[in-house]
Design an enzyme around this catalytic site. Structure first.
Site, mmCIF file in Angstrom:
data_model
loop_
_atom_site.group_PDB
_atom_site.id
_atom_site.type_symbol
_atom_site.label_atom_id
_atom_site.label_comp_id
_atom_site.label_asym_id
_atom_site.label_seq_id
_atom_site.Cartn_x
_atom_site.Cartn_y
_atom_site.Cartn_z
ATOM 1 N N ARG A 52 6.529 -7.403 -4.237
ATOM 2 C CA ARG A 52 8.290 -6.932 -2.580
ATOM 3 C C ARG A 52 8.444 -8.072 -2.271
ATOM 4 O O ARG A 52 10.013 -8.582 -1.658
ATOM 5 C CB ARG A 52 7.401 -6.013 -2.295
ATOM 6 C CG ARG A 52 7.415 -4.609 -3.034
ATOM 7 C CD ARG A 52 6.385 -3.400 -1.598
ATOM 8 N NE ARG A 52 5.237 -3.504 -1.606
ATOM 9 C CZ ARG A 52 4.848 -3.729 -0.396
ATOM 10 N NH1 ARG A 52 4.771 -3.900 0.599
ATOM 11 N NH2 ARG A 52 3.218 -4.078 -0.456
ATOM 12 N N HIS B 251 -2.457 0.579 1.407
ATOM 13 C CA HIS B 251 -1.720 -0.452 1.092
ATOM 14 C C HIS B 251 -0.807 0.728 0.415
ATOM 15 O O HIS B 251 -0.762 1.097 -0.392
ATOM 16 C CB HIS B 251 -2.628 -0.995 0.126
ATOM 17 C CG HIS B 251 -1.516 -2.667 0.078
ATOM 18 N ND1 HIS B 251 -0.252 -2.442 -1.172
ATOM 19 C CD2 HIS B 251 -1.790 -3.208 -0.290
ATOM 20 C CE1 HIS B 251 -0.595 -3.337 -0.911
ATOM 21 N NE2 HIS B 251 -0.673 -4.269 -0.450
#
Lengths: 550, 219
Positions: free
Chosen positions: A334, A314
């Protein structure tokens, strides 16, 4: 964070120009090149297996190969004598196992659920960002399928993937009826966010605690069923009928300190992933039980494994403070506007690139000297979290991501004011046990669902597809067991003996599964040794014991 | 900040810990991993509940061992909390349902221990008072971040079960919601035929095209 003052100044001074500017998204050729050079999957830390059904085929990471070829902790003279007889034994107490147990409720079958920790202690409970389901405008299960197939490099099992996407809306209905509260917009519709590689907003969430919300509801619901819970019972080995069919398991009761043999007509493997084997020394976002036990047990029975040459790193694991290293910072941060920025204040890549591509590009920035070094010697890049409130209005970050704020608070870091330093963290086991569209492994009597399986996500999973995976395939495995359950069979260790005979030709001295992370020093301790250690504790000798031969 | 060690005490035994690490990691390094039950080591499973006190007289209290950094002189006591039997939630919940499901609801003496004990900073006692008034939407919001460690129930002198009630309220409200979820089946057959091309490379190309518009033949 005075040690990063210089870099933080660069980041802040470039922010006004970056604020509404996007960064380049590598095209497929550039992405492939980036992955080959920098992504941990492509660096050759892998080898073929020497024994078992996958011997001589697709390579797997070195650390995993050791475990898959390892010997069983079962003593050679152990003779399995079932103390528990059940219809269905579910191994694993996370989202997939709990979903299977709920689906089997009221069917007339007796169900036992074994977990080496407590029900709910799993990667599911730690999932943050959300769950995908094609319920928005301009969306469809086909579009969901296309996004996931491109994300998986076209290597996904298309039958499994089609089922996943088509069952998305129904799964949200099922979870809602159980009482899961997904975030809604003011108009009462579910709030949908984008994720890396989604072409339309498709991710439902409960703040940044989506897995916690789903797991606590599943756990509560399971505890209201007739499912017999075997908590703190670690699966040491599967047993078979002497003709290749799986007919139960040998568990280790951690409290009683002894093995317990279970006879079952069907076994559902739902043991999850393996981030705690820490490939190439990477930190992990996984819970402490994620040691790949289910892969090891199934492999000894003759189950084929698939796609274990890729793991998901990740992109946004925490890199500072040291105590939080490896812990997840959700992708949703994000998707609503936090940019990924290097030490020079440059927004070097679109933060919604596919996870493997983004992870590779972060590692590249660091390799080329544009990372930020912490006082503990780790290096990362910035996730510009203060941008979220600038883009979406003050209070957005605190309102939608209370988990993030809460974790950093005690280290006196306020992500609404200060960016977070990130580095890729070992997050998800893309591959696993090969299953058909009914969740059946190639060995009769053994079903599998959730992270322990492979094929569905291809070589890279999209955000929000694992919470959907456990829901769709947890239910499906249970339904298939119900429709196909065999009669009770004999309980023998024939498959294990065959595997042991085969592995006499190799030198691997590993005993597996691992059960717990190496760093933890946790063991399965037999009763006699438990008493002894208790006595030693009283006389203030805290030396750890290793009475088992693993 | 690096390399420094501090002394802490667990169950009366003194151990060395690295400054900056969590209690769980300190116990692992000291060879006492099972003195505190551990599940996720990420602050969300609620297994590793402990009580602690400081040597300098600051008030101690309850903590999650996986989230609490070590401090010199800290003394730790494991504090595992047993699960409590769940109660079936009901759709369209009313105050009377909650009261009969959890008869101890009105025994709260407003001591505030539950709020103090909560490692997630939930205003537990205030929320119990809101439960008594049937303000369920706010209660559901209060318990959004609850990890069900059980400390609020553990410390309650009057056997009030705040986190169990919080989950009951959340599940009951969730079951009552009726958000329309539609399945988009327009052109489904045609689109699947297009996407499920036999050839792997062709299939990937088509998926790349399809995801741009969500339709066949458009970009």
């Amino acid at each position: 964070m005075d040690w990063a003052k210089e870099s933080l100044q660069k980041l802040e001074s470039s922010r006004p120009a970056r604020l509404n500017q996007s960064a380049p998204l590598p095209d497929s050729t550039a992405a492939e090149a980036l992955l080959k050079k920098y992504h941990p999957d492509y660096l050759g830390h892998e080898r073929q297996l020497a024994v078992g059904p996958n011997a001589g085929e697709q390579k797997v990471p070195l650390e995993l190969a050791q475990l898959l070829e390892g010997d069983s902790p079962i003593e050679p003279d152990y003779s399995p004598d079932p103390e528990i007889k059940t219809d269905v034994l579910i191994i694993g107490g996370g989202g997939a196992g709990a979903t299977a147990a709920l689906t089997l409720e009221g069917t007339g079958l007796t169900v036992h659920l074994a977990t080496k920790l407590r029900l709910g202690d799993s990667n599911t409970v730690m999932a943050e960002g959300g769950i995908q389901s094609a319920i928005g405008p301009d969306d469809s299960p086909r579009r969901h399928f296309a996004d996931a197939l491109v994300g998986g490099h076209g290597e996904n099992d298309v039958n499994l993937l089609r089922i996943l996407c088509e069952q998305g809306p129904e799964s949200i209905r099922w979870l809602s009826q159980l009482g899961c509260l997904f975030d809604q917009n003011e108009d009462g519709q579910f709030r949908l966010r984008g994720g890396g590689g989604t072409s339309v907003p498709r991710v439902l969430a409960c703040r940044d605690y989506t897995g916690l919300e789903i797991m606590r509801v599943l756990k509560d619901a399971v505890r209201l069923t007739d499912t017999q819970l075997l908590e703190e019972h670690a699966a040491m080995e599967l047993v078979d009928d002497g003709n290749g069919r799986v007919t139960g398991a040998i568990l280790f009761d951690r409290n009683a300190g002894r093995p317990v043999c279970v006879s079952a007509r069907a076994v559902i493997m739902a043991t999850g992933g393996s981030g705690q084997i820490r490939l190439q020394g990477f930190p992990t976002s996984n819970h402490i039980g994620a040691t790949g036990d289910g892969l090891v047990l199934a492999y000894r029975q003759g189950c084929r494994l698939i796609d274990l040459d890729t793991y998901q790193y990740h992109p946004s694991g925490t890199c500072y403070p040291e105590a939080l290293v490896g812990q997840l910072v959700t992708e949703a941060i994000r998707s609503i506007g936090a940019q990924v920025v290097n030490a020079e204040g440059v927004h070097f890549i679109d933060e919604m690139a596919y996870r493997d591509v983004l992870a590779g590009s972060i590692i590249k920035e660091i390799a080329e000297g544009r990372g930020v070094k912490t006082p503990h010697g780790k290096t990362g890049v910035w996730l510009d979290t203060p941008m979220i409130d600038m883009k979406n209005g003050p209070g957005t970050l605190a309102r939608q991501f209370p988990g993030l704020i809460h974790r950093f608070e005690r280290y006196h870091i306020d992500p609404t004011q200060t960016p977070i330093l990130i580095y890729p963290t070992l997050h998800y086991q893309n591959g696993g046990i090969l299953v058909d569209s009914e969740c059946r492994s190639n060995i009769p009597g053994l079903w599998a669902c959730g992270e322990v399986t492979g094929g569905l996500h291809g070589k890279n999973r999209l955000m929000g597809n694992s919470l959907l995976d456990i829901t769709v395939f947890g239910r499906r495995a249970a339904q298939s067991v119900l429709a196909n359950i065999p009669e009770r069979g004999a309980v023998t260790l024939t498959n294990l003996q065959r595997f042991r005979a085969e592995r006499t030709k190799i030198k691997n001295k590993t005993v597996s599964p691992k059960f717990f992370p190496t760093a933890s020093g946790m063991k399965l301790t037999p009763a006699k040794a438990q008493e002894k250690s208790q006595k030693d504790t009283n006389s203030s000798n805290f030396e750890p014991r290793n009475p088992f031969n693993f | 900040m690096t390399g420094k060690t501090v002394e802490i005490k667990i169950l009366g035994k003194t151990i060395q810990a690295k400054a900056g690490e969590t209690l769980v990691h300190a116990l692992w390094a000291a060879g006492m991993p099972e003195s505190v039950k551990t599940g996720c080591a990420g602050g969300v499973c609620g297994a590793c509940t402990v009580t602690l006190r400081y040597s300098d007289g600051r008030p101690g209290g309850t903590e999650l061992a996986c989230m609490k950094p070590v401090e010199a002189g800290m003394e730790i006591f494991p504090c595992p909390v047993e699960d409590d039997n769940p109660v079936l939630p009901v759709a369209d919940p009313e105050l009377s349902h909650l009261q009969s499901a959890f008869p101890t609801l009105n025994r709260c003496t407003k001591c505030g221990s539950c709020t103090t004990a909560c490692p997630m900073s939930i205003p537990v006692m205030d929320s119990v008072l809101r439960m008594q008034k049937g303000e369920f939407e706010t209660v559901a919001e209060d318990f959004t971040t609850c990890i069900h460690c059980g400390l609020c129930r553990f410390v309650c002198e009057d056997k009030v079960k705040p986190h169990n009630m919080g989950l009951w309220v959340r599940r009951s409200l969730g079951m009552s919601r009726n958000v329309a979820i539609t399945n988009n089946e327009d052109n489904a057959e045609q689109e699947w035929r297009y996407l499920l091309a036999e050839d792997r490379g062709e299939r990937l190309q088509r998926a790349r095209q399809f995801r741009k518009s969500g339709r066949v033949g458009e970009t």
